[in-house]
Design a protein around this motif. Structure first.
Motif, PDB file in Angstrom:
ATOM      1  N   ILE A 162      -1.153  38.012  37.855  1.00  0.00           N
ATOM      2  CA  ILE A 162       0.004  37.116  37.954  1.00  0.00           C
ATOM      3  C   ILE A 162       0.859  37.199  36.693  1.00  0.00           C
ATOM      4  O   ILE A 162       2.099  37.186  36.758  1.00  0.00           O
ATOM      5  N   LEU A 163       0.210  37.293  35.550  1.00  0.00           N
ATOM      6  CA  LEU A 163       0.939  37.367  34.287  1.00  0.00           C
ATOM      7  C   LEU A 163       1.892  38.552  34.259  1.00  0.00           C
ATOM      8  O   LEU A 163       2.970  38.496  33.662  1.00  0.00           O
ATOM      9  N   ILE A 164       1.498  39.650  34.933  1.00  0.00           N
ATOM     10  CA  ILE A 164       2.263  40.894  34.851  1.00  0.00           C
ATOM     11  C   ILE A 164       3.213  41.073  36.030  1.00  0.00           C
ATOM     12  O   ILE A 164       4.376  41.462  35.859  1.00  0.00           O
ATOM     13  N   LEU A 165       2.749  40.777  37.244  1.00  0.00           N
ATOM     14  CA  LEU A 165       3.492  41.166  38.439  1.00  0.00           C
ATOM     15  C   LEU A 165       4.265  40.042  39.120  1.00  0.00           C
ATOM     16  O   LEU A 165       5.169  40.318  39.911  1.00  0.00           O
ATOM     17  N   PHE A 166       3.913  38.795  38.865  1.00  0.00           N
ATOM     18  CA  PHE A 166       4.550  37.703  39.594  1.00  0.00           C
ATOM     19  C   PHE A 166       6.068  37.717  39.444  1.00  0.00           C
ATOM     20  O   PHE A 166       6.812  37.747  40.444  1.00  0.00           O
ATOM     21  N   ALA A 167       6.554  37.707  38.226  1.00  0.00           N
ATOM     22  CA  ALA A 167       8.006  37.649  37.992  1.00  0.00           C
ATOM     23  C   ALA A 167       8.724  38.870  38.546  1.00  0.00           C
ATOM     24  O   ALA A 167       9.751  38.736  39.235  1.00  0.00           O
ATOM     25  N   PRO A 168       8.262  40.112  38.283  1.00  0.00           N
ATOM     26  CA  PRO A 168       8.968  41.287  38.828  1.00  0.00           C
ATOM     27  C   PRO A 168       9.013  41.308  40.354  1.00  0.00           C
ATOM     28  O   PRO A 168      10.028  41.678  40.940  1.00  0.00           O
ATOM     29  N   ILE A 169       7.908  40.932  41.022  1.00  0.00           N
ATOM     30  CA  ILE A 169       7.878  40.963  42.485  1.00  0.00           C
ATOM     31  C   ILE A 169       8.834  39.921  43.062  1.00  0.00           C
ATOM     32  O   ILE A 169       9.583  40.200  44.015  1.00  0.00           O
ATOM     33  N   VAL A 170       8.829  38.716  42.507  1.00  0.00           N
ATOM     34  CA  VAL A 170       9.752  37.682  42.976  1.00  0.00           C
ATOM     35  C   VAL A 170      11.197  38.142  42.794  1.00  0.00           C
ATOM     36  O   VAL A 170      12.026  38.022  43.712  1.00  0.00           O
ATOM     37  N   ALA A 171      11.509  38.697  41.632  1.00  0.00           N
ATOM     38  CA  ALA A 171      12.872  39.160  41.360  1.00  0.00           C
ATOM     39  C   ALA A 171      13.265  40.285  42.316  1.00  0.00           C
ATOM     40  O   ALA A 171      14.393  40.328  42.830  1.00  0.00           O
ATOM     41  N   LEU A 172      12.335  41.212  42.575  1.00  0.00           N
ATOM     42  CA  LEU A 172      12.611  42.343  43.465  1.00  0.00           C
ATOM     43  C   LEU A 172      12.923  41.882  44.882  1.00  0.00           C
ATOM     44  O   LEU A 172      13.926  42.287  45.485  1.00  0.00           O
ATOM     45  N   LEU A 173      12.070  41.033  45.436  1.00  0.00           N
ATOM     46  CA  LEU A 173      12.228  40.621  46.828  1.00  0.00           C
ATOM     47  C   LEU A 173      13.419  39.684  47.018  1.00  0.00           C
ATOM     48  O   LEU A 173      14.099  39.749  48.047  1.00  0.00           O
ATOM     49  N   LEU A 174      13.674  38.822  46.060  1.00  0.00           N
ATOM     50  CA  LEU A 174      14.846  37.960  46.176  1.00  0.00           C
ATOM     51  C   LEU A 174      16.131  38.767  46.026  1.00  0.00           C
ATOM     52  O   LEU A 174      17.153  38.445  46.623  1.00  0.00           O
ATOM     53  N   GLY A 175      16.043  39.843  45.248  1.00  0.00           N
ATOM     54  CA  GLY A 175      17.205  40.710  45.085  1.00  0.00           C
ATOM     55  C   GLY A 175      17.605  41.427  46.360  1.00  0.00           C
ATOM     56  O   GLY A 175      18.776  41.791  46.544  1.00  0.00           O
ATOM     57  N   VAL A 176      16.665  41.612  47.273  1.00  0.00           N
ATOM     58  CA  VAL A 176      16.967  42.247  48.556  1.00  0.00           C
ATOM     59  C   VAL A 176      18.005  41.434  49.318  1.00  0.00           C
ATOM     60  O   VAL A 176      18.869  41.988  50.019  1.00  0.00           O
ATOM     61  N   ASP A 177      17.944  40.124  49.198  1.00  0.00           N
ATOM     62  CA  ASP A 177      18.894  39.232  49.869  1.00  0.00           C
ATOM     63  C   ASP A 177      20.082  38.866  48.979  1.00  0.00           C
ATOM     64  O   ASP A 177      20.824  37.929  49.280  1.00  0.00           O
ATOM     65  N   ASN A 178      20.215  39.593  47.890  1.00  0.00           N
ATOM     66  CA  ASN A 178      21.294  39.319  46.936  1.00  0.00           C
ATOM     67  C   ASN A 178      21.234  37.902  46.380  1.00  0.00           C
ATOM     68  O   ASN A 178      22.262  37.295  46.074  1.00  0.00           O
ATOM     69  N   VAL A 179      20.030  37.380  46.302  1.00  0.00           N
ATOM     70  CA  VAL A 179      19.837  36.080  45.662  1.00  0.00           C
ATOM     71  C   VAL A 179      19.770  36.296  44.155  1.00  0.00           C
ATOM     72  O   VAL A 179      18.930  37.050  43.663  1.00  0.00           O
ATOM     73  N   VAL A 180      20.672  35.674  43.452  1.00  0.00           N
ATOM     74  CA  VAL A 180      20.715  35.847  42.001  1.00  0.00           C
ATOM     75  C   VAL A 180      19.544  35.094  41.363  1.00  0.00           C
ATOM     76  O   VAL A 180      19.412  33.877  41.524  1.00  0.00           O
ATOM     77  N   VAL A 181      18.704  35.832  40.665  1.00  0.00           N
ATOM     78  CA  VAL A 181      17.543  35.235  40.027  1.00  0.00           C
ATOM     79  C   VAL A 181      17.773  35.199  38.514  1.00  0.00           C
ATOM     80  O   VAL A 181      17.881  36.257  37.883  1.00  0.00           O
ATOM     81  N   PRO A 182      17.880  34.020  37.935  1.00  0.00           N
ATOM     82  CA  PRO A 182      17.997  33.950  36.470  1.00  0.00           C
ATOM     83  C   PRO A 182      16.672  34.350  35.829  1.00  0.00           C
ATOM     84  O   PRO A 182      15.728  33.563  35.799  1.00  0.00           O
ATOM     85  N   MET A 183      16.595  35.586  35.352  1.00  0.00           N
ATOM     86  CA  MET A 183      15.324  36.105  34.852  1.00  0.00           C
ATOM     87  C   MET A 183      14.789  35.293  33.693  1.00  0.00           C
ATOM     88  O   MET A 183      13.574  35.145  33.535  1.00  0.00           O
ATOM     89  N   ALA A 184      15.696  34.756  32.874  1.00  0.00           N
ATOM     90  CA  ALA A 184      15.236  33.946  31.743  1.00  0.00           C
ATOM     91  C   ALA A 184      14.465  32.730  32.249  1.00  0.00           C
ATOM     92  O   ALA A 184      13.408  32.377  31.720  1.00  0.00           O
ATOM     93  N   THR A 185      14.975  32.103  33.321  1.00  0.00           N
ATOM     94  CA  THR A 185      14.299  30.939  33.890  1.00  0.00           C
ATOM     95  C   THR A 185      12.993  31.335  34.556  1.00  0.00           C
ATOM     96  O   THR A 185      11.982  30.639  34.437  1.00  0.00           O
ATOM     97  N   LEU A 186      13.001  32.470  35.280  1.00  0.00           N
ATOM     98  CA  LEU A 186      11.785  32.946  35.937  1.00  0.00           C
ATOM     99  C   LEU A 186      10.699  33.265  34.921  1.00  0.00           C
ATOM    100  O   LEU A 186       9.533  32.885  35.094  1.00  0.00           O
ATOM    101  N   LEU A 187      11.065  33.954  33.857  1.00  0.00           N
ATOM    102  CA  LEU A 187      10.083  34.291  32.821  1.00  0.00           C
ATOM    103  C   LEU A 187       9.608  33.032  32.090  1.00  0.00           C
ATOM    104  O   LEU A 187       8.423  32.910  31.763  1.00  0.00           O
ATOM    105  N   LEU A 188      10.535  32.106  31.846  1.00  0.00           N
ATOM    106  CA  LEU A 188      10.154  30.846  31.203  1.00  0.00           C
ATOM    107  C   LEU A 188       9.164  30.090  32.069  1.00  0.00           C
ATOM    108  O   LEU A 188       8.178  29.523  31.576  1.00  0.00           O
TER     109      LEU A 188
END
Length: 358
Positions: A162-188
């Protein structure tokens, strides 16, 4: 964890009922005492609700106390169960969750759910799908006579991943729908709700065991947090539903529609992992928790991240909470299925040697 895991207590057994009660209470508060959610909405930092973050911490920290990463090294001698768990949880589960959610919200329920709201529901489902269970799986494992030591290893390995893959996978899949993911908030959010409580949990666990012993830690210290976890969960749900009340009252059928892909996903992932374990001739005491850990979700983390990314009033947050609502009854059904199919597996004795046999 060497002692037997506790069975399903009154709170866990009727979790869906408590969630329903909190839903009603939260809706009533949002409808008739809007000053309460309005006050909470003022306390945010980087879009993270501070009061809600504190409550979620009360849920997550006790779970992290249970993780013994020292056992991960021993598990390398028996890797098949971990391979089933990790491949199912990280190479299959998030993507099937996205596919199911997109199919139902964009196609099947298209006439009833506006596109913008459908995207939020998909986002919540994705966040759930990228967070495999790390706590309740101990209970599911116990109820199916799973190997407690190996279950602990499976949970520990998933926490590391989870420490390694959770944020990248969420960002990748949400990006498919053009959902803007604030990476700073996701990583925080990942740091706040995984890294920090995990490190504090390991430190606290090590300190208590060194000074008081393992028996004291497991039989006395951990029990002190039982009520804290329950209070944290219930209060968090009340707050969430106080923000969601207007949407739920306007669209009550959305709860049922959200539950459909989440339920199918739970059944699908368990079937995949459980069948794979059977084909690999793993003992039932390893196969059952391997299926359970992917089928259930780390909903505490999912709720926290959904709130951080989209807010308390979002459809994404509502979707993660519906995940809490449907999880227990569906998982209890899978416990029954697992126990009734024990004879399908070799080495079905209830007491296995260290870390199980393969």
């Amino acid at each position: 964890m060497k002692n037997k895991q506790p069975g399903l207590g009154v709170f866990e057994k009727y979790l869906s009922l408590w969630v329903a009660i909190c839903m009603v209470l939260g809706i009533v508060i949002g409808k008739f005492i809007p000053q309460i959610p309005n006050t909470f909405s003022r306390f945010e930092y980087y879009n993270v609700s501070v009061p809600t973050a504190i409550l979620i911490w009360l849920m997550i920290f006790p779970m992290m106390l249970k993780i013994d990463f020292g056992s991960v090294i021993s598990a390398s001698k028996k890797p098949k169960g971990l391979i089933v768990t990790c491949v199912t949880n990280w190479l299959i589960k998030p993507f099937t969750m996205y596919a199911l959610a997109a199919f139902f919200f964009y196609v099947v329920f298209k006439s009833w759910i506006p596109l913008d709201l459908a995207k939020e529901y998909v986002a919540g489902a994705v966040i759930l799908g990228a967070a495999p269970c790390t706590a309740m799986v101990f209970v599911w494992s116990h109820l199916t006579k799973g190997d407690a030591a190996y279950t602990l290893v499976q949970v520990a390995v998933n926490d590391l991943i989870i420490l390694i893959l959770f944020a990248p996978i969420v960002a990748l899949l949400l990006g498919v729908d053009n959902v803007v993911v604030p990476m700073a908030t996701l990583l925080l959010s990942t740091v706040l709700f995984v890294v920090v409580p995990l490190l504090l949990g390991v430190f606290t666990r090590t300190l208590i065991i060194r000074n008081k012993g393992l028996a004291y830690f497991e039989n006395v210290f951990l029990k002190k947090f039982d009520s804290v976890t329950i209070v944290g969960l219930l209060l968090t749900l009340v707050i969430i539903f106080s923000f969601q009340g207007e949407r739920i009252l306007a669209n009550p059928t959305h709860i049922l529609m959200i539950a459909v892909p989440l339920t199918i996903q739970t059944l699908l992932i368990f079937t995949l992992a459980y069948t794979w374990a059977r084909l690999w001739k793993l003992p039932h005491a390893i196969a059952s928790p391997a299926g359970m850990i992917g089928a259930s979700n780390f909903f505490e983390l999912a709720v926290a991240v959904a709130i951080s990314l989209f807010g308390l009033q979002s459809g994404a947050t509502l979707a993660t909470v519906v995940g809490v609502l449907v999880e227990v009854p569906v998982m209890l059904l899978l416990v029954k299925v697992s126990n009734n199919t024990r004879a399908w597996f070799p080495n079905t004795s209830t007491e296995l040697p260290h870390l199980g046999g393969e």
